[in-house]
Design a protein around this motif. Sequence first.
Motif, mmCIF file in Angstrom:
data_model
loop_
_atom_site.group_PDB
_atom_site.id
_atom_site.type_symbol
_atom_site.label_atom_id
_atom_site.label_comp_id
_atom_site.label_asym_id
_atom_site.label_seq_id
_atom_site.Cartn_x
_atom_site.Cartn_y
_atom_site.Cartn_z
ATOM 1 N N ASP A 195 55.950 33.618 38.938
ATOM 2 C CA ASP A 195 55.298 34.755 39.575
ATOM 3 C C ASP A 195 56.189 35.276 40.700
ATOM 4 O O ASP A 195 56.217 34.713 41.796
ATOM 5 C CB ASP A 195 53.929 34.329 40.123
ATOM 6 N N TRP A 196 56.922 36.335 40.420
ATOM 7 C CA TRP A 196 57.854 36.862 41.408
ATOM 8 C C TRP A 196 57.118 37.345 42.655
ATOM 9 O O TRP A 196 57.624 37.204 43.774
ATOM 10 C CB TRP A 196 58.692 37.993 40.820
ATOM 11 N N ARG A 197 55.913 37.892 42.458
ATOM 12 C CA ARG A 197 55.148 38.385 43.606
ATOM 13 C C ARG A 197 54.818 37.266 44.573
ATOM 14 O O ARG A 197 54.955 37.418 45.799
ATOM 15 C CB ARG A 197 53.860 39.066 43.141
ATOM 16 N N GLU A 198 54.365 36.138 44.048
ATOM 17 C CA GLU A 198 54.008 35.015 44.916
ATOM 18 C C GLU A 198 55.239 34.469 45.633
ATOM 19 O O GLU A 198 55.163 34.080 46.806
ATOM 20 C CB GLU A 198 53.319 33.915 44.110
ATOM 21 N N ALA A 199 56.369 34.431 44.936
ATOM 22 C CA ALA A 199 57.606 33.939 45.555
ATOM 23 C C ALA A 199 58.041 34.853 46.694
ATOM 24 O O ALA A 199 58.391 34.388 47.794
ATOM 25 C CB ALA A 199 58.710 33.836 44.502
ATOM 26 N N ILE A 200 58.027 36.154 46.452
ATOM 27 C CA ILE A 200 58.435 37.117 47.472
ATOM 28 C C ILE A 200 57.413 37.174 48.601
ATOM 29 O O ILE A 200 57.761 37.323 49.783
ATOM 30 C CB ILE A 200 58.642 38.505 46.844
ATOM 31 N N ARG A 201 56.141 37.025 48.246
ATOM 32 C CA ARG A 201 55.078 37.049 49.261
ATOM 33 C C ARG A 201 55.214 35.856 50.210
ATOM 34 O O ARG A 201 55.116 36.015 51.431
ATOM 35 C CB ARG A 201 53.713 37.009 48.558
ATOM 36 N N GLU A 247 65.609 37.831 37.996
ATOM 37 C CA GLU A 247 65.010 37.039 36.918
ATOM 38 C C GLU A 247 63.649 37.577 36.500
ATOM 39 O O GLU A 247 63.182 37.312 35.387
ATOM 40 C CB GLU A 247 64.899 35.577 37.353
ATOM 41 N N ALA A 248 63.012 38.339 37.398
ATOM 42 C CA ALA A 248 61.722 38.957 37.063
ATOM 43 C C ALA A 248 61.907 40.253 36.282
ATOM 44 O O ALA A 248 60.923 40.872 35.876
ATOM 45 C CB ALA A 248 60.928 39.232 38.331
ATOM 46 N N GLY A 249 63.150 40.655 36.072
ATOM 47 C CA GLY A 249 63.404 41.859 35.294
ATOM 48 C C GLY A 249 63.742 43.089 36.094
ATOM 49 O O GLY A 249 63.883 44.173 35.530
ATOM 50 N N PHE A 250 63.862 42.979 37.410
ATOM 51 C CA PHE A 250 64.269 44.127 38.215
ATOM 52 C C PHE A 250 65.721 44.476 37.899
ATOM 53 O O PHE A 250 66.574 43.585 37.815
ATOM 54 C CB PHE A 250 64.148 43.817 39.712
ATOM 55 N N THR A 251 65.990 45.753 37.719
ATOM 56 C CA THR A 251 67.378 46.175 37.602
ATOM 57 C C THR A 251 68.061 45.941 38.945
ATOM 58 O O THR A 251 67.387 45.764 39.972
ATOM 59 C CB THR A 251 67.482 47.662 37.234
ATOM 60 N N LEU A 252 69.378 45.947 38.952
ATOM 61 C CA LEU A 252 70.091 45.698 40.202
ATOM 62 C C LEU A 252 69.766 46.742 41.274
ATOM 63 O O LEU A 252 69.479 46.377 42.427
ATOM 64 C CB LEU A 252 71.600 45.640 39.941
ATOM 65 N N PRO A 253 69.776 48.051 40.939
ATOM 66 C CA PRO A 253 69.388 49.027 41.970
ATOM 67 C C PRO A 253 67.956 48.823 42.454
ATOM 68 O O PRO A 253 67.684 48.942 43.654
ATOM 69 C CB PRO A 253 69.536 50.379 41.247
ATOM 70 N N GLU A 260 55.863 46.483 41.476
ATOM 71 C CA GLU A 260 55.495 46.025 40.138
ATOM 72 C C GLU A 260 55.348 47.214 39.191
ATOM 73 O O GLU A 260 55.796 47.165 38.040
ATOM 74 C CB GLU A 260 54.193 45.220 40.199
ATOM 75 N N ALA A 261 54.723 48.286 39.670
ATOM 76 C CA ALA A 261 54.555 49.475 38.835
ATOM 77 C C ALA A 261 55.907 50.078 38.463
ATOM 78 O O ALA A 261 56.138 50.448 37.308
ATOM 79 C CB ALA A 261 53.695 50.505 39.563
ATOM 80 N N ARG A 262 56.824 50.149 39.425
ATOM 81 C CA ARG A 262 58.162 50.671 39.141
ATOM 82 C C ARG A 262 58.920 49.749 38.193
ATOM 83 O O ARG A 262 59.653 50.206 37.324
ATOM 84 C CB ARG A 262 58.937 50.841 40.442
ATOM 85 N N ARG A 263 58.743 48.454 38.369
ATOM 86 C CA ARG A 263 59.424 47.491 37.498
ATOM 87 C C ARG A 263 58.987 47.675 36.046
ATOM 88 O O ARG A 263 59.818 47.663 35.129
ATOM 89 C CB ARG A 263 59.117 46.073 37.956
ATOM 90 N N GLU A 264 57.697 47.872 35.856
ATOM 91 C CA GLU A 264 57.174 48.028 34.503
ATOM 92 C C GLU A 264 57.601 49.347 33.865
ATOM 93 O O GLU A 264 57.742 49.441 32.647
ATOM 94 C CB GLU A 264 55.646 47.932 34.524
ATOM 95 N N GLN A 265 57.812 50.371 34.715
ATOM 96 C CA GLN A 265 58.203 51.675 34.189
ATOM 97 C C GLN A 265 59.692 51.808 33.926
ATOM 98 O O GLN A 265 60.118 52.692 33.192
ATOM 99 C CB GLN A 265 57.790 52.775 35.190
ATOM 100 N N SER A 266 60.479 50.918 34.525
ATOM 101 C CA SER A 266 61.929 51.043 34.428
ATOM 102 C C SER A 266 62.409 50.760 33.014
ATOM 103 O O SER A 266 62.068 49.720 32.442
ATOM 104 C CB SER A 266 62.612 50.081 35.404
ATOM 105 N N PRO A 267 63.233 51.643 32.445
ATOM 106 C CA PRO A 267 63.744 51.404 31.094
ATOM 107 C C PRO A 267 64.685 50.207 31.002
ATOM 108 O O PRO A 267 64.906 49.659 29.926
ATOM 109 C CB PRO A 267 64.493 52.712 30.776
ATOM 110 N N GLY A 268 65.193 49.799 32.153
ATOM 111 C CA GLY A 268 66.120 48.655 32.151
ATOM 112 C C GLY A 268 65.436 47.321 32.387
ATOM 113 O O GLY A 268 66.104 46.294 32.476
ATOM 114 N N THR A 269 64.120 47.332 32.505
ATOM 115 C CA THR A 269 63.388 46.106 32.813
ATOM 116 C C THR A 269 63.449 45.130 31.645
ATOM 117 O O THR A 269 63.256 45.503 30.493
ATOM 118 C CB THR A 269 61.915 46.429 33.148
ATOM 119 N N VAL A 270 63.674 43.859 31.965
ATOM 120 C CA VAL A 270 63.671 42.812 30.965
ATOM 121 C C VAL A 270 62.256 42.275 30.833
ATOM 122 O O VAL A 270 61.620 41.925 31.835
ATOM 123 C CB VAL A 270 64.629 41.667 31.353
ATOM 124 N N THR A 271 61.717 42.221 29.638
ATOM 125 C CA THR A 271 60.358 41.702 29.430
ATOM 126 C C THR A 271 60.407 40.475 28.549
ATOM 127 O O THR A 271 61.395 40.186 27.916
ATOM 128 C CB THR A 271 59.478 42.778 28.782
#
Length: 211
Positions: free
Chosen positions: A64-70, A113-119, A200-211
């Motif tokens: 859970d990336w959110r819990e780690a960052i939180r 590792e959560a799928g965020f693109t580098l930018p 999280e919303a931007r991560r899910e919308q990003s075409p470069g996101t790893v799922t």
Amino acid sequence: MLEAAIRVADRGGVEAITMRRVAQELGVEAMSLYHHVPNKDAILDGVVDMVFAAIELPRAGCDDWREAIRARAFSARAVLSRHSWALGLMDSRRNPGPATLRHHDAVLGVLREAGFTLPMAAHAISLIDSYISGFVLEESSLPVTAPGDMEEVAGGILARLPADELPYLTEMIVEHALRPEYDHASEFDYGLDLILDALEARREQSPGTVT
């Protein structure tokens, strides 16, 4: 020596960190410090690294990336609240230490590792760290330091407030700030969750996101 420099800064701010004052804290002559560090800049580099070392690293491989960052955000807020003088110093050093580098790498690792693109990872870190720093800076300036202070401060403002002219501010004080359950610290949770929701919303919308 670095612990002594931090104690000096905790009392007098980063401007108080001088070779002479650190030496006084240690009970030695200032010249003796030069056997351990070349100059004041080396001490500043060292105390920044110690502050970073005190912040909890997000766990690698966390599901859970959110819990780690939180968790990391709450730890950073707690550490920086104790050493608010470090706020303007942490991003100013040109020679980051090993704890600083490990910290940044760990935070980047969780996001990548959560799928965020580098930018997106870069944007996320900048946004979250700006929020933490701004909140800590605001907290350090508030005239509220103990549980009973809010009632005294807000009540004093309310007593001088022309309620007819400033109805919304009056409402905020009476119906929000002066409620027994109100805790300014909860504002940090609320704001952080908004940021994480948006990321999280931007991560899910990003075409470069790893799922």
